[in-house]
Every structure is written in structure tokens, then in C-alpha cells.
Design an enzyme around this catalytic site. Structure first.
Site, PDB file in Angstrom:
ATOM      1  N   SER A   2       0.821  -1.206   0.000  1.00  0.00           N
ATOM      2  CA  SER A   2       0.000   0.000   0.000  1.00  0.00           C
ATOM      3  C   SER A   2       0.861   1.264   0.000  1.00  0.00           C
ATOM      4  O   SER A   2       1.987   1.268   0.485  1.00  0.00           O
ATOM      5  CB  SER A   2      -0.908   0.021   1.230  1.00  0.00           C
ATOM      6  OG  SER A   2      -1.654  -1.162   1.324  1.00  0.00           O
TER       7      SER A   2
HETATM    8  N1  SAH Z   1      -0.573  -5.104   4.066  1.00  0.00           N
HETATM    9  C1  SAH Z   1       0.168  -5.367   2.847  1.00  0.00           C
HETATM   10  C2  SAH Z   1      -0.615  -5.029   1.606  1.00  0.00           C
HETATM   11  C3  SAH Z   1      -1.045  -6.284   1.020  1.00  0.00           C
HETATM   12  S1  SAH Z   1      -1.964  -6.250  -0.469  1.00  0.00           S
HETATM   13  C4  SAH Z   1       1.517  -4.670   2.874  1.00  0.00           C
HETATM   14  O1  SAH Z   1       1.789  -3.925   3.806  1.00  0.00           O
HETATM   15  O2  SAH Z   1       2.319  -4.926   1.984  1.00  0.00           O
HETATM   16  C5  SAH Z   1      -3.269  -7.345   0.037  1.00  0.00           C
HETATM   17  C6  SAH Z   1      -2.877  -8.766   0.329  1.00  0.00           C
HETATM   18  O3  SAH Z   1      -4.042  -9.441   0.743  1.00  0.00           O
HETATM   19  C7  SAH Z   1      -2.332  -9.541  -0.856  1.00  0.00           C
HETATM   20  O4  SAH Z   1      -1.068 -10.030  -0.558  1.00  0.00           O
HETATM   21  C8  SAH Z   1      -3.335 -10.668  -1.045  1.00  0.00           C
HETATM   22  O5  SAH Z   1      -2.746 -11.885  -1.454  1.00  0.00           O
HETATM   23  C9  SAH Z   1      -3.927 -10.786   0.338  1.00  0.00           C
HETATM   24  N2  SAH Z   1      -5.240 -11.386   0.416  1.00  0.00           N
HETATM   25  C10 SAH Z   1      -6.312 -11.208  -0.409  1.00  0.00           C
HETATM   26  N3  SAH Z   1      -7.361 -11.918   0.014  1.00  0.00           N
HETATM   27  C11 SAH Z   1      -6.961 -12.574   1.133  1.00  0.00           C
HETATM   28  C12 SAH Z   1      -7.605 -13.480   2.037  1.00  0.00           C
HETATM   29  N4  SAH Z   1      -8.874 -13.857   1.867  1.00  0.00           N
HETATM   30  N5  SAH Z   1      -6.893 -13.950   3.093  1.00  0.00           N
HETATM   31  C13 SAH Z   1      -5.596 -13.582   3.271  1.00  0.00           C
HETATM   32  N6  SAH Z   1      -4.935 -12.745   2.442  1.00  0.00           N
HETATM   33  C14 SAH Z   1      -5.615 -12.249   1.392  1.00  0.00           C
END
Ligand code: SAH
Length: 226
Positions: free
Chosen positions: A73
Site C-alpha cells: 500500500s
Molecule cells: N498489508 C500489505 C498489503 C497487502 S496487499 C503490505 O503492507 O504490503 C493485500 C494482500 O491481501 C495480498 O497479498 C493478497 O494476497 C492478500 N489477500 C487477499 N485476500 C486474502 C484473504 N482472503 N486472506 C488472506 N490474504 C488475502
């Protein structure tokens, strides 16, 4: 002042300068006031959480691509979500969407204990490695799998942060909040969302909308179909 935003810095001094500019220009200027949060975002080297090929863009005012087609993000969004969570030392936080592990690192730096779910194993592995490098791994547990309905076995949580976009607030997440607990989640259609803050007081849940945002989809039982 010597920092080329387009091509960006790679050496440690210039990365540190870019980090300071991020704090001033992207966070303070847009109203982030929590000094402990600003200190955490000054302390955690974001360049460690982006692919090495785009390290020089680590402090850009943008979300950046990471492995598995996901994204880390935008710094402001990490700050705003963390501020809305109102994290205090010792809080138990559930994060859904570990991704790079950057948000988890900020939460752990603030003294929280974090349980974080990630559906892509390669991302979970990479995130854990980075957190260990920073000495934060003892505060963060990462589970691989669908976290979209939370985890009742470790509930209640003082805070829940969903870092992927959901079509609506999954009911189990409201239920897993502690009394006084806070849930921050991007809600809306796939291409644009708004941050929603849910606060639980006893058996009352209040909800308000915050900044507009764009996140990768939450994929799973409480999110979008695969
Ligand atoms: N907080 C992260 C941003 C991640 S982007 C950072 O600081 O880098 C969102 C993430 O959510 C992705 O890696 C995606 O694979 C994950 N995601 C999406 N749906 C999900 C689910 N149902 N359970 C766990 N992770 C999930």
C-alpha cells in the site's frame, strides 16, 4: 534536493532522505499527527519491503507492485489505516492481507502483537523473513490461508485491519472485535473503495466512512470469489 523522484535513490543516505521527505510531504502534510506512528514509519525501512528492482521507488507516493500480482500500500494509506486503528502498546491486532509485511512491521513497531493472514505462501514466507531481519518476528504470527472471515479461535482483537478490498464488511469480523475494538477495511466495488471504520462499544457497532482508496481484492469466503 538531489533526490530524483522518477529514478529515485538507492544508496542508504539517499533512501533515508527520501524516507524523511515521505514523513513530511506525504504524511504530516496530509494531516497524520500521531508522533509514535510517524516515528515507527521513520524507523521501518520500507525499501526492504519492495522488490529489489524497484527499491529506488520505495518512498514514492504510491502503492507498488510486489510478488504474486499483489501490491504494497501507499505510505499514506498505511499511516491512515494505522491511525484509524488507534493502536496502543500491547494491543492484539488481526491483519488480513500480509502482502510484503510492511503494515505488520509498523503495527509491531508500535508495540502491538499481530496475527496476519496471507493467502499466497510466497508472500507470507518473504514477509516473515523481512520481519525477522528487523527483529520483529516475535511480535508477528503469519498464517497462510483465507483470512477473510477472521479467526474466532484467537478473538477478540483490539483491532482488525483488512488490507484488501471487500464488497461489504464481513459480519464475523465485527463479532471478533473486543469491546472498544476497531476495524478498518476498504469497502466497495472492485475498482474503487472507501475506508470504513467500525468501532464496537459493548453490543453496539458504529460505522463511518473515511478516505477513498483502491486496493487489490480480498479473495475468499468474506470477500470476492476467486
Ligand atoms: N498489508 C500489505 C498489503 C497487502 S496487499 C503490505 O503492507 O504490503 C493485500 C494482500 O491481501 C495480498 O497479498 C493478497 O494476497 C492478500 N489477500 C487477499 N485476500 C486474502 C484473504 N482472503 N486472506 C488472506 N490474504 C488475502
Amino acid at each position: 534536493m538531489g533526490i530524483d523522484q522518477g529514478h529515485g535513490p538507492t544508496d542508504p543516505d539517499r533512501l533515508a532522505a527520501a524516507r524523511d521527505s515521505m514523513i513530511t510531504d506525504q504524511l504530516r502534510r496530509r494531516g497524520i499527527r500521531d508522533e509514535l506512528l510517524l516515528a515507527a514509519m521513520t524507523a521501518v525501512p520500507r525499501e526492504l519491503f519492495v522488490p529489489s528492482t524497484i527499491r529506488r521507488q520505495a518512498y514514492d507516493d504510491a502503492a507498488l507492485p510486489i510478488e504474486a500480482g499483489q501490491s504494497i500500500s501507499q505510505p499514506y494509506m498505511v499511516a491512515r489505516m494505522t491511525e484509524l486503528l488507534a493502536v496502543r502498546e500491547g494491543d492484539r491486532i488481526l491483519e488480513i492481507g500480509t502482502g510484503s509485511g510492511y503494515q505488520a512491521a509498523i503495527l509491531a513497531s508500535l508495540g502491538a502483537t499481530v496475527l496476519s493472514f496471507e493467502r499466497h505462501r510466497e508472500l507470507a514466507d518473504g514477509a516473515l523473513e523481512r520481519l525477522a531481519t528487523l527483529g520483529l518476528a516475535d511480535r508477528v504470527a503469519i498464517r497462510v490461508g483465507d483470512g477473510s472471515l477472521g479467526d474466532p479461535t484467537s478473538a477478540p482483537y483490539d483491532g482488525i485491519v483488512v488490507t484488501a478490498a471487500a464488497p461489504r464488511v464481513p459480519q464475523p469480523l465485527r463479532d471478533q472485535l473486543a469491546d472498544g475494538g476497531r476495524l478498518v477495511i476498504p469497502v466497495g466495488p472492485r475498482d474503487r473503495q472507501v475506508l470504513v471504520l467500525v468501532v464496537r462499544e459493548g453490543s453496539t457497532w458504529t460505522e463511518r466512512r473515511d478516505d477513498p482508496c483502491v486496493f487489490v481484492p480480498l479473495v475468499g469466503a468474506g470477500g470476492w470469489p476467486e
